[in-house]
Design a protein around this motif. Sequence first.
Motif, PDB file in Angstrom:
ATOM      1  N   GLY A  22      48.831  40.373  35.612  1.00 25.28           N
ATOM      2  CA  GLY A  22      49.358  40.861  36.882  1.00 25.28           C
ATOM      3  C   GLY A  22      49.547  39.753  37.907  1.00 25.28           C
ATOM      4  O   GLY A  22      49.373  39.961  39.096  1.00 25.28           O
ATOM      5  N   TRP A  23      49.919  38.557  37.444  1.00 19.28           N
ATOM      6  CA  TRP A  23      50.147  37.411  38.347  1.00 19.28           C
ATOM      7  C   TRP A  23      51.161  37.795  39.419  1.00 19.28           C
ATOM      8  O   TRP A  23      50.973  37.496  40.587  1.00 19.28           O
ATOM      9  N   LEU A  24      52.233  38.458  39.021  1.00 19.07           N
ATOM     10  CA  LEU A  24      53.164  39.078  39.968  1.00 19.07           C
ATOM     11  C   LEU A  24      53.257  40.556  39.591  1.00 19.07           C
ATOM     12  O   LEU A  24      53.139  40.918  38.418  1.00 19.07           O
ATOM     13  N   LYS A  25      53.485  41.388  40.601  1.00 23.54           N
ATOM     14  CA  LYS A  25      53.483  42.842  40.394  1.00 23.54           C
ATOM     15  C   LYS A  25      54.886  43.430  40.571  1.00 23.54           C
ATOM     16  O   LYS A  25      55.720  42.876  41.287  1.00 23.54           O
ATOM     17  N   THR A  26      55.096  44.567  39.934  1.00 24.54           N
ATOM     18  CA  THR A  26      56.330  45.318  40.129  1.00 24.54           C
ATOM     19  C   THR A  26      56.552  45.499  41.630  1.00 24.54           C
ATOM     20  O   THR A  26      55.634  45.879  42.352  1.00 24.54           O
ATOM     21  N   ASP A  28      57.281  42.991  43.701  1.00 21.54           N
ATOM     22  CA  ASP A  28      57.212  41.677  44.362  1.00 21.54           C
ATOM     23  C   ASP A  28      58.603  41.056  44.404  1.00 21.54           C
ATOM     24  O   ASP A  28      59.456  41.348  43.565  1.00 21.54           O
ATOM     25  N   LEU A  39      60.993  42.201  41.314  1.00 21.15           N
ATOM     26  CA  LEU A  39      60.420  42.358  39.982  1.00 21.15           C
ATOM     27  C   LEU A  39      60.416  43.828  39.591  1.00 21.15           C
ATOM     28  O   LEU A  39      60.020  44.691  40.374  1.00 21.15           O
ATOM     29  N   ARG A  41      58.919  44.767  36.600  1.00 20.90           N
ATOM     30  CA  ARG A  41      57.703  44.942  35.787  1.00 20.90           C
ATOM     31  C   ARG A  41      56.665  43.924  36.226  1.00 20.90           C
ATOM     32  O   ARG A  41      57.003  42.850  36.717  1.00 20.90           O
ATOM     33  N   ASP A  42      55.396  44.252  36.017  1.00 18.48           N
ATOM     34  CA  ASP A  42      54.341  43.272  36.260  1.00 18.48           C
ATOM     35  C   ASP A  42      54.561  42.071  35.345  1.00 18.48           C
ATOM     36  O   ASP A  42      55.082  42.212  34.235  1.00 18.48           O
ATOM     37  N   ASP A  44      52.538  38.816  33.603  1.00 16.56           N
ATOM     38  CA  ASP A  44      51.288  38.143  33.258  1.00 16.56           C
ATOM     39  C   ASP A  44      51.622  36.716  32.834  1.00 16.56           C
ATOM     40  O   ASP A  44      52.636  36.484  32.178  1.00 16.56           O
ATOM     41  N   THR A  71      57.704  32.401  45.155  1.00 14.47           N
ATOM     42  CA  THR A  71      57.052  33.702  44.976  1.00 14.47           C
ATOM     43  C   THR A  71      56.382  34.212  46.253  1.00 14.47           C
ATOM     44  O   THR A  71      55.830  35.303  46.254  1.00 14.47           O
TER      45      THR A  71
END
Length: 109
Positions: A22-26, A28, A39, A41-42, A44, A71
């Motif tokens: 989950g480094w970046l989340k849906t 973001d 984004l 999708r999440d 990783d 980001t």
Amino acid sequence: MTDGENQGGVVNIKEATPDIPGWLKTGDLIQIGNHMHLLTRDADTDSSGKASLRVTPYLRQMPRAGTTVITAGCACLMQLEASQNLPRRVDTGRRYLASMTLNFVEKIG
């Protein structure tokens, strides 16, 4: 930064913090050049700091490998819609603003 081949709705990146689920989340936002993407999708990161980011809108131009992917604090180039005019009132010959609503579109190109 981008890594290798990117295709439409997928941006492959490298050099992120490794092993982060989950480094970046849906939802973001990311920025590539003057373009912003959401984004879908999440994302990783793996043990080497690589991830595949699924985005919308699709990439209009494929970034070269090594292109910076922002980001945090994302921005994009915008302009007023063609039909928009700034509101003004000219009682005294001076412009002043009471309130306004503006519509913007992303400037492409």
